[in-house]
Design a protein around this motif. Structure first.
Motif, PDB file in Angstrom:
ATOM      1  N   PHE A 138       0.954  -1.267   0.044  1.00 34.88           N
ATOM      2  CA  PHE A 138       0.052   0.013  -0.015  1.00 34.88           C
ATOM      3  C   PHE A 138       0.828   1.382   0.020  1.00 34.88           C
ATOM      4  CE2 PHE A 138       0.809  -0.501   4.300  1.00 34.88           C
ATOM      5  CZ  PHE A 138       1.035   0.862   4.919  1.00 34.88           C
ATOM      6  N   VAL A 139       0.357   2.303  -0.729  1.00 35.13           N
ATOM      7  CA  VAL A 139       0.987   3.524  -0.729  1.00 35.13           C
ATOM      8  C   VAL A 139       0.935   4.258   0.607  1.00 35.13           C
ATOM      9  CG1 VAL A 139       1.315   5.771  -1.918  1.00 35.13           C
ATOM     10  CG2 VAL A 139       1.010   3.644  -3.241  1.00 35.13           C
ATOM     11  N   PHE A 140       1.973   4.661   1.064  1.00 36.16           N
ATOM     12  CA  PHE A 140       2.047   5.409   2.284  1.00 36.16           C
ATOM     13  C   PHE A 140       2.269   6.687   2.625  1.00 36.16           C
ATOM     14  CE2 PHE A 140       6.406   3.661   2.314  1.00 36.16           C
ATOM     15  CZ  PHE A 140       7.145   4.729   2.637  1.00 36.16           C
ATOM     16  N   ALA A 141       3.200   7.328   1.365  1.00 37.40           N
ATOM     17  CA  ALA A 141       3.520   8.587   1.300  1.00 37.40           C
ATOM     18  C   ALA A 141       3.738   8.784  -0.314  1.00 37.40           C
ATOM     19  CB  ALA A 141       4.793   8.996   1.927  1.00 37.40           C
TER      20      ALA A 141
ATOM     21  N   ARG B 116       1.470   3.238   8.913  1.00 39.03           N
ATOM     22  CA  ARG B 116       0.239   3.766   8.776  1.00 39.03           C
ATOM     23  C   ARG B 116      -0.434   4.663   9.646  1.00 39.03           C
ATOM     24  NH1 ARG B 116      -3.322  -0.841   5.434  1.00 39.03           N
ATOM     25  NH2 ARG B 116      -4.324   1.076   4.800  1.00 39.03           N
ATOM     26  N   SER B 117       0.150   4.613  10.721  1.00 40.29           N
ATOM     27  CA  SER B 117      -0.302   4.997  11.924  1.00 40.29           C
ATOM     28  C   SER B 117      -0.208   6.662  11.998  1.00 40.29           C
ATOM     29  CB  SER B 117       0.409   4.485  13.159  1.00 40.29           C
ATOM     30  OG  SER B 117       1.610   5.046  13.399  1.00 40.29           O
ATOM     31  N   THR B 118      -1.070   7.235  12.686  1.00 39.43           N
ATOM     32  CA  THR B 118      -1.131   8.803  12.898  1.00 39.43           C
ATOM     33  C   THR B 118       0.272   9.412  13.208  1.00 39.43           C
ATOM     34  OG1 THR B 118      -3.374   9.025  13.335  1.00 39.43           O
ATOM     35  CG2 THR B 118      -1.852  10.962  13.845  1.00 39.43           C
ATOM     36  N   PRO B 119       1.055   8.779  14.220  1.00 36.62           N
ATOM     37  CA  PRO B 119       2.342   9.368  14.772  1.00 36.62           C
ATOM     38  C   PRO B 119       3.435   9.177  13.478  1.00 36.62           C
ATOM     39  CG  PRO B 119       1.623   8.006  16.636  1.00 36.62           C
ATOM     40  CD  PRO B 119       0.645   7.986  15.365  1.00 36.62           C
TER      41      PRO B 119
ATOM     42  N   GLN C 299       2.772   8.777  10.327  1.00 40.12           N
ATOM     43  CA  GLN C 299       2.398  10.076   9.042  1.00 40.12           C
ATOM     44  C   GLN C 299       2.677  11.288   9.500  1.00 40.12           C
ATOM     45  OE1 GLN C 299       0.983   9.081   5.878  1.00 40.12           O
ATOM     46  NE2 GLN C 299       1.925   7.071   6.633  1.00 40.12           N
ATOM     47  N   ALA C 300       2.800  11.540  10.880  1.00 39.40           N
ATOM     48  CA  ALA C 300       3.134  12.928  11.108  1.00 39.40           C
ATOM     49  C   ALA C 300       4.516  13.325  11.059  1.00 39.40           C
ATOM     50  CB  ALA C 300       2.705  13.297  12.701  1.00 39.40           C
ATOM     51  N   VAL C 301       5.346  12.316  11.126  1.00 41.97           N
ATOM     52  CA  VAL C 301       6.834  12.315  10.733  1.00 41.97           C
ATOM     53  C   VAL C 301       6.963  12.662   9.163  1.00 41.97           C
ATOM     54  CG1 VAL C 301       9.048  11.004  10.884  1.00 41.97           C
ATOM     55  CG2 VAL C 301       7.523  10.909  12.798  1.00 41.97           C
ATOM     56  N   LEU C 302       6.348  11.817   8.613  1.00 41.47           N
ATOM     57  CA  LEU C 302       6.577  11.885   7.117  1.00 41.47           C
ATOM     58  C   LEU C 302       6.015  13.261   6.666  1.00 41.47           C
ATOM     59  CD1 LEU C 302       5.521   8.462   6.230  1.00 41.47           C
ATOM     60  CD2 LEU C 302       7.699   9.003   5.677  1.00 41.47           C
ATOM     61  N   ALA C 303       4.816  13.738   7.148  1.00 42.46           N
ATOM     62  CA  ALA C 303       4.436  15.008   6.815  1.00 42.46           C
ATOM     63  C   ALA C 303       5.508  16.155   7.066  1.00 42.46           C
ATOM     64  CB  ALA C 303       3.108  15.318   7.242  1.00 42.46           C
ATOM     65  N   GLU C 304       6.005  16.181   8.362  1.00 41.10           N
ATOM     66  CA  GLU C 304       7.029  17.080   8.896  1.00 41.10           C
ATOM     67  C   GLU C 304       8.344  17.008   7.950  1.00 41.10           C
ATOM     68  OE1 GLU C 304       9.655  17.714  12.627  1.00 41.10           O
ATOM     69  OE2 GLU C 304       7.826  16.629  12.932  1.00 41.10           O
ATOM     70  N   ALA C 305       8.507  15.852   7.434  1.00 42.80           N
ATOM     71  CA  ALA C 305       9.627  15.990   6.558  1.00 42.80           C
ATOM     72  C   ALA C 305       9.564  16.469   4.895  1.00 42.80           C
ATOM     73  CB  ALA C 305      10.244  14.510   6.421  1.00 42.80           C
ATOM     74  N   GLY C 306       8.139  16.746   4.617  1.00 38.14           N
ATOM     75  CA  GLY C 306       7.661  17.383   3.332  1.00 38.14           C
ATOM     76  C   GLY C 306       7.074  16.101   2.358  1.00 38.14           C
ATOM     77  N   PHE C 307       6.945  14.957   2.827  1.00 34.20           N
ATOM     78  CA  PHE C 307       6.205  14.136   2.266  1.00 34.20           C
ATOM     79  C   PHE C 307       4.846  14.524   2.155  1.00 34.20           C
ATOM     80  CE2 PHE C 307       9.629  11.431   3.356  1.00 34.20           C
ATOM     81  CZ  PHE C 307      10.198  10.852   2.202  1.00 34.20           C
ATOM     82  N   GLN C 308       4.190  14.142   0.747  1.00 33.45           N
ATOM     83  CA  GLN C 308       2.599  14.416   0.938  1.00 33.45           C
ATOM     84  C   GLN C 308       2.090  12.926   1.222  1.00 33.45           C
ATOM     85  OE1 GLN C 308       1.939  15.425  -3.489  1.00 33.45           O
ATOM     86  NE2 GLN C 308       4.113  16.333  -3.474  1.00 33.45           N
ATOM     87  N   ALA C 309       0.708  13.487   1.669  1.00 31.54           N
ATOM     88  CA  ALA C 309      -0.165  12.252   2.050  1.00 31.54           C
ATOM     89  C   ALA C 309      -0.465  11.463   0.865  1.00 31.54           C
ATOM     90  CB  ALA C 309      -1.525  12.735   2.905  1.00 31.54           C
TER      91      ALA C 309
END
Length: 264
Positions: free
Chosen positions: A116-119, A247-250, A252-262
């Protein structure tokens, strides 16, 4: 006779308890489930180089949430990692920077379930801090004397770069083709090239040394990042738990902070 029967019964009870004490789905060396649902042991994660900073943090957070677990990261170009997996390298999880390289693994029967695509990630033009060449778009990379680094075509960042350049109608000959995005970025940081096409997330990490120049054609070459547990995972329970954590919220928050798109 009664005394003998009591001794036999006691011996049987000890044997049952010993068997129950050994009843674990995980092996102490490789880890796995324990009876209370926890995971243990070492989880080996093969991940795209562009995930270095994010997955390093996610791995540490996962370890903190699962005492006794160690996450080992093997970070490299997705194409190289896919080849290692299909050739039998021991790994529990594969996180790729593009579906194409994940397909190499799934078609070989090495995926435990459906990836599954996570980022998602997008390209920018990385230039030295201050942008001394005044680069504003892809066309500037084809100017005489401008030295450019790209990822090799088989690497996700290289394939995305070629797609973006084609969309812009820009033809250029790079001075170097790197095997992962970190290699291309390093050429800019070391002053060996004037620009490189890298992921937005990598330019953000190196923002004290480089500037990331956005360009519209990058929207035509956005990379999906899939992840999957592997069929021959030495720590199958740990692999599935780590994939679920990504896939969890924590995480995903790390990935978003790094600049990855959801992921969509």
């Amino acid at each position: 006779m009664r005394r003998r029967a009591r001794l036999i019964a006691a011996a049987l009870a000890v044997a049952v308890l010993a068997t129950a004490g050994c009843d674990r789905t995980g092996d102490p060396a490789t880890g796995g489930d324990t009876r209370d649902g926890r995971v243990s042991g070492t989880i080996t994660v093969f991940a795209a180089a562009s995930l270095t900073e994010s997955f390093t943090r996610i791995a540490r957070d996962f370890e903190a949430a699962n005492p006794g677990v160690t996450v080992t990261l093997n970070l490299a170009g997705s194409s190289a990692l896919a080849n290692q997996i299909t050739q039998g390298a021991p790994a529990d999880v594969f996180a790729s920077a593009a579906p194409k390289n994940m397909a190499t693994v799934t078609e070989a029967g090495d995926a435990d379930g459906t990836p599954f695509v996570f980022a998602r990630n997008q390209l920018v033009i990385a230039v030295p801090a201050g942008n001394p060449r005044g680069v504003t778009g892809l066309a500037d990379l084809a100017r005489p004397g401008v030295k450019v680094a790209l990822c090799a075509d088989q690497v996700p960042c290289g394939a995305a770069a070629r797609t973006a350049l084609t969309a812009a109608g820009v033809a250029l000959t790079p001075v170097t083709l790197e095997q992962d995005v970190k290699g291309a970025l390093a050429k800019v940081k070391l002053g060996e090239v004037d620009a490189a096409l890298v992921y937005r997330t990598d330019a953000r990490v190196a923002r004290t040394d480089v500037t990331g120049v956005e360009f519209p054609e990058s929207a035509r070459a956005i990379n999906d990042y899939p992840i999957v547990a592997l069929t021959n995972a030495p720590n199958r329970a740990g692999a599935r738990a780590f994939v679920a954590y990504v896939r969890s919220t924590p995480a995903q928050a790390v990935l978003a902070e790094a600049g990855f798109q959801a992921a969509r």
